[in-house]
Scaffold this active site. Structure first.
Site, PDB file in Angstrom:
ATOM      1  N   ARG A   1      -2.028   4.332   6.661  1.00  0.00           N
ATOM      2  CA  ARG A   1      -0.746   5.103   6.701  1.00  0.00           C
ATOM      3  C   ARG A   1       0.112   4.772   7.816  1.00  0.00           C
ATOM      4  NH1 ARG A   1      -0.216   4.384   1.953  1.00  0.00           N
ATOM      5  NH2 ARG A   1      -2.386   2.923   2.359  1.00  0.00           N
TER       6      ARG A   1
ATOM      7  N   ASP B   1       0.286  -1.035 -12.516  1.00  0.00           N
ATOM      8  CA  ASP B   1       0.314  -0.623 -11.118  1.00  0.00           C
ATOM      9  C   ASP B   1      -0.877   0.048 -10.757  1.00  0.00           C
ATOM     10  OD1 ASP B   1       0.946  -0.350  -8.690  1.00  0.00           O
ATOM     11  OD2 ASP B   1       2.824   0.725  -9.026  1.00  0.00           O
ATOM     12  N   GLU B   2      -1.334   0.128  -9.724  1.00  0.00           N
ATOM     13  CA  GLU B   2      -2.596   0.967  -9.177  1.00  0.00           C
ATOM     14  C   GLU B   2      -3.632   0.842 -10.175  1.00  0.00           C
ATOM     15  OE1 GLU B   2      -2.247   1.858  -6.432  1.00  0.00           O
ATOM     16  OE2 GLU B   2      -0.332   2.746  -5.664  1.00  0.00           O
TER      17      GLU B   2
ATOM     18  N   GLN C   1      -8.748   0.917  -1.877  1.00  0.00           N
ATOM     19  CA  GLN C   1      -7.771   2.123  -2.002  1.00  0.00           C
ATOM     20  C   GLN C   1      -8.180   3.036  -3.335  1.00  0.00           C
ATOM     21  OE1 GLN C   1      -3.928   2.366  -0.117  1.00  0.00           O
ATOM     22  NE2 GLN C   1      -4.080   0.095  -0.763  1.00  0.00           N
TER      23      GLN C   1
ATOM     24  N   LYS D   1       3.308  -4.898  -2.912  1.00  0.00           N
ATOM     25  CA  LYS D   1       2.978  -5.021  -4.581  1.00  0.00           C
ATOM     26  C   LYS D   1       4.034  -4.336  -5.262  1.00  0.00           C
ATOM     27  CE  LYS D   1       0.745  -0.356  -4.806  1.00  0.00           C
ATOM     28  NZ  LYS D   1       1.728   0.091  -5.650  1.00  0.00           N
ATOM     29  N   THR D   2       4.721  -3.378  -4.861  1.00  0.00           N
ATOM     30  CA  THR D   2       5.743  -3.050  -5.954  1.00  0.00           C
ATOM     31  C   THR D   2       6.600  -3.903  -5.966  1.00  0.00           C
ATOM     32  OG1 THR D   2       5.454  -0.796  -5.127  1.00  0.00           O
ATOM     33  CG2 THR D   2       7.574  -1.136  -6.153  1.00  0.00           C
TER      34      THR D   2
END
Length: 753
Positions: free
Chosen positions: A634, A232-233, A263, A48-49
Site C-alpha cells: 500500500r 477482475d480480482e 493478494q 491491472k485496471t
C-alpha cells in the site's frame, strides 16, 4: 514522377494505436492477446485496471467484440462504474446497457430478466445482512427455535456458506445432530423466503447458477451472446462464482481473468485462491491453451518497499510466482520501531505523522493499518488528545443506518405490500399503538393461513383497538402507494420520508438532526441513481425472457424496485472520504485496493499479526503472509513497521513477541529506529541461547523466547522470559487463557504448539 498512393488507415486502427501507446510491453501483450483465454498475474500497482479496460476497448475498436458481446465482472459497484466511465472515454461506441458489474449485480439482472424461469416474482426484493437476520428472527419465533442453542448469526453463516458451495438443504451432509438441525432450519428459511418473494445475496448467485444449469436454451443463449468474459480480482472468486463463470463459457468464449494470488486475503468470505491454479486447466481447449502473462512492473512504490514485499511473499509455497520491480529509485529503507507499550507505539506514530505533515505530506496520504478493529482504540484516543483529525475507514455505511433502513422499508412496502420484513420494521415506527402482542397475533394469523402479514391484516380477524391501528397503518401505506405512483423517483422518496412521519419523528429528538440529514441524503442518493441509470442503465433495465432465439430486447424496470435493488447491492460499499483531510485508520483488509504516500503497519507481534487463529487454520499462515504483503504494497514512498512489548487488548495485558514477518524481511532493508532490546530478532542484539530442561539436555526439545508452547493445564501460550540453567531452568509463559505463569522446565512438560 507520379506521387505515391496515399495509405488509408482505418479509424479502428488509429483508435487501437491510441489505446496501445501508453502500455508497457507486458501490458501490450495482455491487451492484444489473440482469441484465447488468458490468466493475467497482475502484481500490486502494475496497472491491472488499465489493462482490463483497455482490453475491452481494443476488442471493440478492432471489431472483435461489440458492447453487447462483452461481460465484465468486478468485485465492487464502484469499480464497475469506473470501468464504464473509462470505456466511455476510450471508445466512441455506445456503452450504455453493457453487462458490467459485480457478480451479485449481474445475477440480479439475469434473474429480473428471467424471473418466471427462476420461479421468482417480478418485483422480488433483495435482503441485505440485517434484513436477513430479521427474517431469521421471525423464523425462530414462528417455529419455536431456541436461539441460545442455535444462534441466529450462526444459521446466517451456515446458510451463506452452503449457498456459496452451491448446496441446497437436501445437498448438505449432516454428520451430527446440531448440523442436522441447522439443515432443517435452512429448509424452513428457504420456504419462508420463497413465500415472501425475497432473496439474500448468496441466493442471487445460486438461483442464477441453477437457472443456467437447468435451462439449456438460456445457457446457450448467453454463451453465444457473451463471446468475451473479463473478470477482475479473480483471486477473490469463490466456488460458486467460479462454477457460474464456467457455465457461461462456451467453446468459442474467451475468458480474460486478471488477478494476483499473492493478494488473496478473503478466505473467510469463501474466496478460493486455488481457482487461479485451476484456471489454466479448466479454461483451456485442445486448440487454444490458456495464456499466462505476468505484470510485474510496479508503478506505485519505491524499490526498497518492493524488495521487502518480494522477500516476504517468497516464504509462501502455494503461489504461481512473480517478482515486482520498478524503474523508480530504491528510496528510503523500511523503518521499524519497538515500543515499550501500545501507548508508546501510538505516541511514536503521532510524532512521525506530525513530522511528515510538517514536510508537506497531506494527512489523507498517510495510513495507519492494523490487523483487527479492536487495535484502533488506543490510536483513536491518542489522536483525539493530540488534536489530529482522523477517519476510521469502513465505518457505518449509509444504507445500513437505522433511519435509512426505516425509510427503505416504507419504500419496499410501496413497491410490494407483501414484504413481511419491511412490514415488521415500520408497522409501529413511528409508534402508532401496534405493540409486540399485536404483531405476534398478525404473524400467527399469517402462518395459519399461509399468507403475508399484510394480507393477514385485511382478513378482519383482528378487531378492537389493535384492528383499528392496523387499519390506519394500511391506509397510510395505500396512500403512499397512490401518491407516489406518478412521481419521479427522487420526488417519491422525498414524499415517503415526510408523509410516513419519519422526518417529524427524528426532528423532535434532541440529537435527531443528523438522522434528518441522512433522510435528506437518501433523496440525493435517488437523484444520483437516476442520473447514473441514464449513463449505465444496468440496474434499471432487464432482458425480456420471451425471445431467446433472437437478440433479447431491453425494457425498463419500474424505478423504485430498481432503486431498492441498488440500495441493497450498494450496502457493502464504503462511503467517500470527508472533505476535510484526515489521517486514515483502517484494517489491512479494508486497505486492499488503496495506496498512500506513507503507511504505518502496527501491532506486528505474534498472535496479532499473524493472527493467533491462523496457526491452526488450513493455509492460515500463508493467507496472513499475503495480508502482510498487501499491507506493505500500500506504501508508495515510506513504510513503517511498529510493535509493542506490552499491549492491553480485549481487557488483557499481552506481552508481545515480534512477528515472524518482521524476521522474514532482509536485515539490510530495515532501519531500526529503536533497538529491539527485549526481543530476540535478527535485527537487534544477539538472541539468547536456546533453553533446555536439565534432564533433557542431550535429546529434549530446545525452547526460545517467542516460541509458542502448549501446557496440559494452561493451554497455549508464548514464552516471554527465561531464567536459570540446567535443572533450575524455568520460563515465563503468557498463556492465552490463563495469563502469565513461571514454569520449571524439568516438570512443566511443555510441548511445541
Amino acid at each position: 514522377m507520379d506521387a505515391a498512393p496515399a495509405i488509408r488507415v482505418s479509424p479502428a486502427v488509429l483508435m487501437s494505436s491510441t489505446l496501445l501507446d501508453p502500455l508497457n510491453p507486458e501490458q501490450l501483450a495482455a491487451v492484444t492477446l489473440p482469441q484465447a483465454s488468458a490468466l493475467i498475474l497482475a502484481g500490486a500497482g502494475s496497472g491491472k485496471t488499465r489493462v482490463l479496460t483497455t482490453r475491452i476497448a481494443w476488442l471493440m475498436a478492432t471489431g472483435q467484440a461489440t458492447p453487447r458481446s462483452v461481460l465484465a465482472v468486478t468485485f465492487t459497484n464502484k469499480a464497475a462504474r469506473e470501468m464504464l466511465l473509462r470505456l466511455s472515454a476510450l471508445t466512441p461506441l455506445d456503452t450504455r446497457g453493457m453487462w458490467v458489474g459485480t457478480f451479485h449485480g449481474l445475477c440480479n439482472r439475469m434473474l429480473r430478466a428471467h424471473h418466471r424461469e427462476a420461479k421468482l416474482p417480478p418485483l422480488f426484493q433483495i435482503l441485505d445482512t440485517q434484513d436477513q437476520l430479521s427474517l431469521i428472527k421471525r423464523l425462530y419465533k414462528a417455529h419455536g427455535i431456541d436461539d441460545t442453542r442455535y444462534p441466529m448469526r450462526q444459521l446466517q453463516w451456515f446458510i451463506a456458506a452452503a449457498k456459496e458451495e452451491g448446496r441446497r438443504p437436501s445437498m448438505v451432509e449432516a454428520s451430527d445432530d446440531f448440523t442436522r438441525a441447522e439443515v432443517e432450519h435452512y429448509a424452513l428459511y428457504e420456504a419462508m423466503c420463497q413465500r415472501e418473494g425475497v432473496v439474500d445475496f448468496a441466493e442471487l448467485l445460486l438461483r442464477s447458477y441453477e437457472l443456467l444449469t437447468d435451462s439449456e436454451s438460456l445457457r446457450e443463449h448467453y454463451r453465444q451472446r457473451f463471446s468475451h468474459i473479463l473478470v477482475d480480482e479473480f483471486q477473490d472468486t469463490n466456488t460458486l462464482q467460479y462454477r457460474w463463470l464456467r457455465l457461461l463459457t462456451g467453446p468459442d468464449t474467451t475468458v480474460f481473468a486478471v488477478g494476483d494470488d499473492d493478494q488473496s486475503i478473503y478466505a473467510f468470505r469463501g474466496a478460493k485462491v486455488a481457482n487461479m491454479q485451476r484456471f489454466e486447466r479448466d479454461f483451456a481447449t485442445v486448440a487454444r491453451p490458456v495464456k499466462l502473462i505476468r505484470l510485474e512492473r510496479n508503478y506505485r512504490s519505491h524499490g526498497h518497499i518492493l524488495d521487502a514485499a518480494n522477500a516476504l511473499i517468497r516464504h509462501n509455497q502455494a503461489r504461481l510466482g512473480k517478482e515486482l520491480w520498478t524503474s523508480e529509485a530504491k528510496g528510503e529503507p523500511v523503518r521499524a520501531f519497538v515500543a515499550a507499550t501500545d501507548a508508546d507505539e501510538a505516541d511514536f506514530v503521532i510524532d512521525a505523522v506530525r513530522g511528515h505533515a510538517a514536510d508537506g505530506v497531506p494527512l489523507d496520504e498517510i495510513a495507519l493499518l492494523y490487523r483487527s478493529n479492536a487495535q484502533s482504540r488506543v490510536f483513536e484516543h491518542a489522536l483525539f488528545s493530540a488534536g489530529i483529525p482522523y477517519r476510521v475507514h469502513g465505518g457505518m455505511r449509509f444504507f445500513e443506518r437505522v433511519e435509512v433502513k426505516h425509510a427503505l422499508a416504507y419504500l419496499r412496502l410501496v413497491a410490494a405490500v407483501d414484504d413481511d420484513g419491511a412490514f415488521l420494521r415500520v408497522v409501529n415506527f413511528p409508534s402508532r399503538g401496534i405493540g409486540a402482542r399485536t404483531q405476534e397475533q398478525v404473524q400467527q394469523l399469517a402462518q395459519q393461513r399461509g399468507t403475508s402479514l399484510w394480507q393477514a391484516t385485511t382478513s378482519g380477524a383482528l378487531t378492537g383497538k389493535a384492528g383499528a391501528a392496523l387499519a390506519t397503518f394500511r391506509q397510510l401505506v395505500e396512500r403512499l402507494r397512490g401518491d407516489t405512483q406518478a412521481l419521479p423517483l427522487p420526488a417519491a422518496v422525498e414524499h415517503v420520508i415526510h408523509a410516513s412521519g419519519l422526518v417529524a419523528h427524528y426532528a423532535a429528538e434532541k440529537d435527531g438532526q443528523d438522522r434528518v440529514d441522512n433522510l435528506a441524503e437518501l433523496v440525493t442518493a435517488a437523484e444520483a441513481f437516476v442520473r447514473e441509470a441514464e449513463f449505465a442503465p444496468d440496474a434499471a433495465s432487464m432482458v425480456t425472457p420471451d425471445s431467446l432465439a433472437a437478440a433479447p430486447a431491453e425494457a425498463p424496470v419500474a424505478a423504485l424496485p430498481a432503486f431498492l435493488a441498488h440500495a441493497a447491492l450498494e450496502a457493502g460499499d464504503t462511503q467517500a472520504a470527508p472533505d476535510k483531510a484526515a489521517l486514515q485508520l483502517m484494517t489491512v483488509h479494508a486497505a486492499k485496493g488503496l495506496e498512500f504516500h506513507t503507511v504505518f503497519i502496527t501491532g506486528l507481534e505474534e498472535g496479532l499479526f499473524p493472527h493467533e487463529n491462523s496457526v491452526s487454520a488450513a493455509d492460515g499462515l500463508e493467507e496472513e503472509r499475503r495480508l502482510m504483503y498487501v499491507a506493505i504494497t500500500r506504501a508508495r514512498r515510506r513504510l513503517y513497521l511498529t510493535l509493542a512489548q506490552q499491549r492491553m487488548l480485549h481487557g488483557q495485558l499481552r506481552y508481545g513477541v515480534p512477528s515472524r514477518f518482521v524476521d522474514e524481511l532482509p536485515p539490510e532493508l530495515v532501519q531500526w529506529l529503536a533497538p529491539p532490546r527485549a526481543f530476540a530478532t535478527a535485527s537487534g542484539p544477539a538472541a539468547p541461547p536456546p533453553l533446555r530442561a536439565g534432564r533433557a539436555a542431550t535429546q529434549g526439545p530446545s525452547w526460545r523466547i517467542g516460541q509458542s508452547v502448549r501446557h496440559a493445564k494452561f493451554g497455549v501460550g508464548v514464552i516471554i522470559d527465561a531464567d536459570g540453567q540446567g535443572h533450575d531452568a524455568r520460563v515465563q509463559v503468557n498463556f492465552r487463557d490463563a495469563g502469565v505463569k513461571w514454569l520449571a522446565l524439568d516438570y512443566a512438560k511443555l510441548e511445541a504448539a
